[in-house]
Design a protein around this motif. Structure first.
Motif, mmCIF file in Angstrom:
data_model
loop_
_atom_site.group_PDB
_atom_site.id
_atom_site.type_symbol
_atom_site.label_atom_id
_atom_site.label_comp_id
_atom_site.label_asym_id
_atom_site.label_seq_id
_atom_site.Cartn_x
_atom_site.Cartn_y
_atom_site.Cartn_z
ATOM 1 N N ARG A 42 0.835 -1.206 0.000
ATOM 2 C CA ARG A 42 0.000 0.000 0.000
ATOM 3 C C ARG A 42 0.870 1.257 0.000
ATOM 4 N N ALA A 43 1.909 1.271 0.840
ATOM 5 C CA ALA A 43 2.787 2.446 0.909
ATOM 6 C C ALA A 43 3.481 2.690 -0.424
ATOM 7 N N GLY A 44 3.909 1.609 -1.078
ATOM 8 C CA GLY A 44 4.563 1.758 -2.378
ATOM 9 C C GLY A 44 3.628 2.311 -3.435
ATOM 10 N N LEU A 45 2.392 1.833 -3.445
ATOM 11 C CA LEU A 45 1.407 2.331 -4.414
ATOM 12 C C LEU A 45 1.086 3.803 -4.164
ATOM 13 N N GLU A 46 0.901 4.171 -2.908
ATOM 14 C CA GLU A 46 0.564 5.561 -2.587
ATOM 15 C C GLU A 46 1.723 6.492 -2.902
ATOM 16 N N GLU A 47 2.940 6.022 -2.669
ATOM 17 C CA GLU A 47 4.110 6.854 -2.975
ATOM 18 C C GLU A 47 4.201 7.152 -4.467
ATOM 19 N N LYS A 48 3.793 6.197 -5.296
ATOM 20 C CA LYS A 48 3.871 6.369 -6.753
ATOM 21 C C LYS A 48 2.611 7.019 -7.328
ATOM 22 N N GLY A 49 1.630 7.298 -6.500
ATOM 23 C CA GLY A 49 0.416 7.953 -6.981
ATOM 24 C C GLY A 49 -0.555 7.023 -7.670
ATOM 25 N N ALA A 50 -0.500 5.713 -7.349
ATOM 26 C CA ALA A 50 -1.431 4.763 -7.963
ATOM 27 C C ALA A 50 -2.802 4.875 -7.320
ATOM 28 N N VAL A 66 -1.336 -11.189 -1.518
ATOM 29 C CA VAL A 66 -1.782 -9.801 -1.460
ATOM 30 C C VAL A 66 -2.440 -9.484 -2.795
ATOM 31 N N ARG A 67 -3.666 -8.953 -2.741
ATOM 32 C CA ARG A 67 -4.389 -8.603 -3.957
ATOM 33 C C ARG A 67 -4.776 -7.129 -3.902
ATOM 34 N N ILE A 68 -4.485 -6.429 -5.005
ATOM 35 C CA ILE A 68 -4.813 -5.002 -5.100
ATOM 36 C C ILE A 68 -6.028 -4.886 -6.012
ATOM 37 N N ASP A 69 -7.122 -4.425 -5.467
ATOM 38 C CA ASP A 69 -8.367 -4.347 -6.230
ATOM 39 C C ASP A 69 -8.592 -2.934 -6.770
ATOM 40 N N GLY A 70 -9.293 -2.871 -7.926
ATOM 41 C CA GLY A 70 -9.634 -1.589 -8.527
ATOM 42 C C GLY A 70 -8.427 -0.763 -8.905
ATOM 43 N N LEU A 71 -7.362 -1.417 -9.344
ATOM 44 C CA LEU A 71 -6.111 -0.723 -9.665
ATOM 45 C C LEU A 71 -6.193 -0.136 -11.074
ATOM 46 N N LEU A 72 -6.136 1.188 -11.165
ATOM 47 C CA LEU A 72 -6.194 1.852 -12.468
ATOM 48 C C LEU A 72 -4.894 1.654 -13.224
ATOM 49 N N PRO A 73 -4.967 1.631 -14.558
ATOM 50 C CA PRO A 73 -3.774 1.289 -15.358
ATOM 51 C C PRO A 73 -2.678 2.342 -15.337
ATOM 52 N N GLU A 74 -2.975 3.572 -14.926
ATOM 53 C CA GLU A 74 -1.950 4.614 -14.880
ATOM 54 C C GLU A 74 -2.010 5.340 -13.547
ATOM 55 N N THR A 75 -0.831 5.785 -13.085
ATOM 56 C CA THR A 75 -0.787 6.592 -11.873
ATOM 57 C C THR A 75 -1.253 8.009 -12.179
ATOM 58 N N SER A 76 -1.554 8.765 -11.154
ATOM 59 C CA SER A 76 -1.961 10.155 -11.320
ATOM 60 C C SER A 76 -0.729 11.045 -11.416
ATOM 61 N N ALA A 77 -0.807 12.024 -12.327
ATOM 62 C CA ALA A 77 0.243 13.052 -12.357
ATOM 63 C C ALA A 77 0.167 13.835 -11.049
ATOM 64 N N ARG A 78 1.308 14.137 -10.477
ATOM 65 C CA ARG A 78 1.289 14.792 -9.177
ATOM 66 C C ARG A 78 2.509 15.683 -9.017
ATOM 67 N N GLU A 79 2.465 16.448 -7.927
ATOM 68 C CA GLU A 79 3.555 17.351 -7.608
ATOM 69 C C GLU A 79 4.269 16.848 -6.359
ATOM 70 N N GLU A 80 5.592 16.891 -6.408
ATOM 71 C CA GLU A 80 6.394 16.438 -5.276
ATOM 72 C C GLU A 80 7.289 17.579 -4.805
ATOM 73 N N LEU A 81 7.313 17.826 -3.508
ATOM 74 C CA LEU A 81 8.150 18.874 -2.926
ATOM 75 C C LEU A 81 9.399 18.233 -2.356
ATOM 76 N N VAL A 82 10.551 18.576 -2.928
ATOM 77 C CA VAL A 82 11.828 18.029 -2.474
ATOM 78 C C VAL A 82 12.538 19.098 -1.659
ATOM 79 N N THR A 83 12.836 18.802 -0.395
ATOM 80 C CA THR A 83 13.455 19.779 0.497
ATOM 81 C C THR A 83 14.968 19.770 0.337
#
Length: 734
Positions: A42-50, A66-83
Motif C-alpha cells: 500500500r505504501a509503495g502504491l501511494e508513494e507512486k500515486g497509484a 496480497v491482492r490489489i483491487d480496482g487498480l487503475l492502469p496509470e498513476t496520477s500526475a502529481r507534484e512532489e516537494l523536495v526539500t
C-alpha cells in the motif's frame, strides 16, 4: 488485515495479485507477515500515486497472498516537494547561491532559480516543486512488489541454495499478475511467473494461472478460504456444530462446554487452508488422569479443542482440525487418539512414581537447583519469598483482608504452608515431562496427600489454589488471581525473582530478555494495580532485595533498587498505554504512589476526558502548577490581605473536613469533581484579584503555600495537562 467488503465483491479483472509460496512459516508469524506485506505494498502504491479501491491479504504458512483491487492502469500526475538546504546555508541565493544550493539543484536536474523558500517545522528551507508525470502501473508494480518483499523484517531469517534469501523460510514460487500479464521481477532467487501450487491434499502438479479471475476460481475450487478472519469464523462455527452433532447423536453427553481458546483458534487458522473437524473420545482408562494434564496434552501439545465436562470431572472428549478434508474420518480419529494416549500413558507413569514422595520431602532438594550464580538457589528464592510474603502481609490493612472474606490469622496460616511447598513440584517427574503444568501439579499432589490423611478443609483448598495460581497471570490476556493468598504469593514470587535477576546482572536490554522478565514484570504491576494492594514500587523493591538476605550481594542494593523500580515503571507505562497513546500513563501516574491508585485514576480519566468539566479543571490545574515555585512553607491565615484570598482559603479549609479516600472507587473520583466544582469560580476570582508573586517575600511565600494546598487537592485527578492533545482529538472526532 485489509479485507474488502464481502457485500461488494471487487471486479477482479482490474486487480493485481502477488502470491509468495514458501516452506511453512511459523504459524504465529503468518498474520504479522501478511499485515506487513499489505502495508508495504500500500505504501509503495501511494508513494507512486497509484489509484486503487482496496488491498486484500490472506493465506497460510506456505502461501502469502496480497491482492490489489480496482487498480487503475496509470498513476496520477502529481507534484512532489523536495526539500533542500536551509536558507541559513543558502549564501546569497538566488543571485549568488552557496555550493550546497548549487549541488542540490544539480542533483535535481534544476537550476538555483527554480528553488523556492518553504516554511517547515524545522525552519525555512529551499525546496523544489517537481511535476511528476503519470506512469503505467505495469511499470511500477515490479519495483513495488520486490521492494515490499525486501523490506519485510524478521527476528531470524534464512538463506538457502547458492546464497538465495534472506527470508523467513525458503521460497518455492512467486506468482505476480496484473490483469492478464505477468509482473516480472526477481527476489531471493525466484523469478515471478504464472505458476502456483494447489493444497497438498490436491496433489503436487503446478497450476498455470491465466489472470486474477482464474486464480480466484482455482482457489474456490480447492475449497480454500484465503482470508484469515473468515477462515477463523468458519472453523469456530464448524467446531461448535461438530460438538452439537455428537451430542444430538448421543455419542457425547449434552452438558459439555467447548473451550475455544482465542490464541489456539488463531494458531489453527494459520495452519490449515481447507480442513475437516474430527471429534474424538479418549479411552475410559485415562479417566483418572488429572484434568489439567489432559487439557495440556490436548491443547498445548496437539492443538486440539477440549470439550469440557465441568470442574471435578475427567476430560474425555475433544475436537481436532485436520488440514486434509479428504481423509477418512475414522483413520484420522484413531490416529489422534493414539497420539494423545501415548502422552497420557507417560503422565500416568510419572504420577505413579511421584506420589511415593511427599511434596514436603522434596523441598530440601530445591537447594541444589541454581537460581542465579552468586545470588542463590531456588531454595534460597523460596525462603526469600516467604520472608517477603510476611513483610507484605504486615502492611495490609484489615479492611482489605476483610473484603476477601478471611482473617489475618487464616491468611497467615495459608501463606505459611503455601510458601514452603509452592516450588516443590519442580522436582517431580510430571513437571519435568510437562513443564507447562508447574503449579497445577503441586496443587494436585498437595490435595491428594491431604485427602489421603483425612478430609480436605477450606484452608487446604486455599493453600492448593495459591500453589497452583502463583504463576498467574502467565500472559497479558490471563486474569490475575482472585483470592488474596494467591495474589500475595504470585506478587512476592515475582518480586523476589526479578530482584534476584537484577542482582545477578540479568536486566533486560534492548530486545534481549532471556528470562522473560518483562512479561513477569507486567504481571507484577497488574497484580498490584488490579489487586488493589497498597504497596509502592519503591517499597516493594527494597523489601524484595532485602528478602534475599545477602551479606555480600553481587551488586549494591542502593544501585539495584532504583533500576528495579525504573523497570517496573516501564511495565506500568506499557500497561497504561491505550490506543498507542502513552500520555495516559503520564496523566494517571503520580510519583511513588501504589499502582492501584494510578490504575483507578486511569479508569476515571478515560471517562472524565470526555466530560464538559475536563477543560475547566485542566486549565485551573495547569495554571496553578505553572505559578508554584516549589517553596516549602506553611500557610498563615493571618497574612491574608484581600477577600478573594480569604474566600479561597475558607473553601479549601471546608474541603479538609471531607478528605479524599485512601482507597478510592470510580464514584469517589466523580464525587470529588462535584465537590470541587463550586471552587472553580472562587479560584478564578482569586487569580483576578490577587498577585501571587507579590513583591513582599512573606506575602509571596504565603500565597504560594495557599496554591500548594490547592494543587494538592487537585492532584487527585493526576496530570490533566498530559491529556490536552487527546482531549482535542476526541472533540475533533466527536
Amino acid at each position: 488485515m485489509s479485507v474488502p467488503d464481502v457485500g461488494t465483491p471487487p471486479d477482479l479483472r482490474q486487480s493485481a495479485l502477488l502470491e509468495v509460496g514458501c516452506e511453512e512459516l511459523p504459524a504465529g508469524s503468518v498474520s504479522d507477515v501478511l499485515d506487513s506485506l499489505a502495508r508495504l505494498v500500500r505504501a509503495g502504491l501511494e508513494e507512486k500515486g497509484a489509484s486503487f479501491s482496496g488491498i486484500f491479504s490472506g493465506g497460510i504458512p506456505s502461501r502469502l497472498v496480497v491482492r490489489i483491487d480496482g487498480l487503475l492502469p496509470e498513476t496520477s500526475a502529481r507534484e512532489e516537494l523536495v526539500t533542500g538546504p536551509p536558507v541559513s546555508a543558502a549564501g546569497g541565493w538566488p543571485s549568488d547561491p552557496s555550493p550546497a544550493v548549487r549541488g542540490f539543484a544539480r542533483a535535481q536536474n534544476a537550476t538555483p532559480e527554480d528553488l523556492e523558500v518553504v516554511e517547515t517545522p524545522r525552519g525555512r528551507y529551499l525546496s523544489l516543486r517537481k511535476r511528476l508525470p503519470s506512469l503505467p502501473v505495469f511499470e511500477i508494480l515490479p519495483g513495488i512488489f520486490q521492494g515490499a518483499l525486501s523490506s519485510l523484517t524478521f527476528a531470524k531469517s534464512m538463506r538457502w541454495g547458492r546464497g538465495n534469501g534472506p527470508f523467513l523460510r525458503p521460497l518455492l514460487w512467486i506468482l505476480a499478475l496484473y490483469r492478464d500479464e505477468v509482473v516480472g521481477f526477481e527476489f531471493a532467487g525466484q523469478v515471478s511467473g504464472r505458476l502456483t501450487a494447489p493444497p497438498r491434499y490436491r496433489g503436487s502438479s503446478p497450476v498455470l494461472v491465466r489472470n486474477v479471475v482464474h486464480y480466484d476460481s482455482e482457489v474456490r475450487d480447492w475449497g480454500v478460504e484465503l482470508s484469515l478472519a473468515r477462515r477463523r469464523d468458519r472453523i469456530e462455527n464448524d467446531l461448535i456444530l461438530a460438538m452439537r452433532m455428537e451430542e444430538s447423536a448421543g455419542t457425547w453427553p449434552d452438558d459439555l462446554t467447548l473451550s475455544l481458546d482465542p490464541q489456539l483458534l488463531d494458531e489453527v487458522t494459520c495452519l490449515v487452508e481447507n480442513y475437516r473437524v474430527i471429534p474424538a473420545t479418549l479411552p475410559e482408562r485415562f479417566s483418572g488422569i488429572p484434568a489439567p494434564v489432559v487439557r495440556t496434552v490436548l491443547k498445548v501439545h496437539q492443538r486440539f479443542f477440549v470439550a469440557d465436562s465441568g470442574a471435578g470431572r475427567p476430560v474425555a472428549h475433544f475436537l481436532g482440525v485436520s488440514g486434509n478434508p479428504t481423509a477418512e474420518l475414522s483413520v484420522v480419529r484413531d490416529g489422534y487418539v493414539r497420539v494423545v494416549a501415548a502422552r497420557l500413558e507417560d503422565a500416568a507413569y510419572y504420577i505413579s512414581r511421584d506420589v511415593a514422595v511427599p511434596l514436603s520431602d522434596r523441598v530440601p532438594g530445591l537447594d541444589s537447583v541454581v537460581f542465579f550464580p552468586g545470588v542463590g538457589s531456588v531454595g534460597d528464592k523460596v525462603r526469600a519469598t516467604r520472608r517477603l510474603l510476611f513483610e507484605v502481609l504486615a502492611l495490609l490493612p484489615d479492611g482489605l483482608i476483610a473484603r476477601h472474606h478471611t482473617t489475618r490469622e487464616d491468611l497467615a496460616a495459608i501463606c505459611e504452608r503455601a510458601a514452603i511447598l509452592y516450588k516443590a513440584d519442580l522436582l517431580t517427574g510430571l513437571v519435568k515431562e510437562f513443564p507447562e503444568l508447574e503449579g497445577e501439579v503441586g496443587r494436585y499432589y498437595f490435595l491428594r496427600e491431604v485427602e489421603k490423611g483425612g478430609e480436605i478443609t477450606p484452608l487446604d483448598r486455599a493453600v492448593a489454589e495459591a500453589i497452583a495460581s502463583h504463576y498467574a497471570p502467565r500472559t497479558f490476556r490471563d486474569p490475575v488471581p482472585e483470592d488474596l493468598p494467591s495474589l500475595l504469593l504470585s506478587l512476592c514470587d515475582r518480586a523476589v525473582g526479578q530482584a534476584g535477576a537484577f542482582l545477578g546482572g540479568a536486566n533486560p536490554s534492548g530486545s534481549l530478555d532471556p528470562f522473560a522478565l518483562r512479561r513477569s514484570g507486567l504481571g507484577l504491576v497488574r497484580i498490584l494495580a488490579e489487586g488493589a494492594l497498597p504497596l509502592t514500587l519503591s517499597k516493594l523493591a527494597d523489601l524484595a532485595l532485602e528478602a534475599w538476605g545477602l551479606s555480600s550481594p553481587p551488586k549494591p542494593l542502593s544501585e539495584t533498587s532504583p533500576a528495579l523500580v525504573a523497570f517496573w515503571e516501564d511495565r506500568m507505562e506499557s500497561l497504561f498505554t491505550r490506543d498507542g497513546a502513552s500520555a495516559w500513563y503520564g496523566a494517571a501516574r503520580l510519583s511513588d504512589e501504589p499502582p492501584f491508585l494510578s490504575w483507578r485514576r486511569l479508569e476515571f480519566l478515560s471517562e472524565f476526558l470526555l466530560s464538559a468539566d475536563f477543560g475547566a479543571f485542566e486549565t485551573v490545574k495547569t495554571r496553578v502548577d505553572r505559578i508554584l515555585s516549589g517553596e516549602n512553607s506553611s500557610f498563615d491565615p493571618a497574612l491574608i490581605a484581600v477577600s478573594e484570598e480569604r474566600a479561597l482559603w475558607e473553601s479549601l479549609a471546608a474541603l479538609e473536613k471531607t478528605p479524599f479516600p485512601h482507597d478510592p472507587t470510580r464514584e469517589d473520583f466523580f464525587t470529588e469533581v462535584l465537590r470541587l466544582k463550586p471552587l472553580l469560580p472562587v479560584i478564578e476570582a482569586f487569580f483576578s484579584a490577587v498577585l501571587v508573586n507579590d513583591p513582599d517575600p512573606g506575602v509571596r511565600r504565603n500565597r504560594q503555600a495557599l496554591l500548594a494546598i490547592l494543587s494538592g487537592r487537585l492532584s487527585v485527578f493526576g496530570h490533566l495537562d498530559r491529556l490536552v492533545s487527546l482531549s482535542r482529538k476526541e472533540r475533533d472526532n466527536g
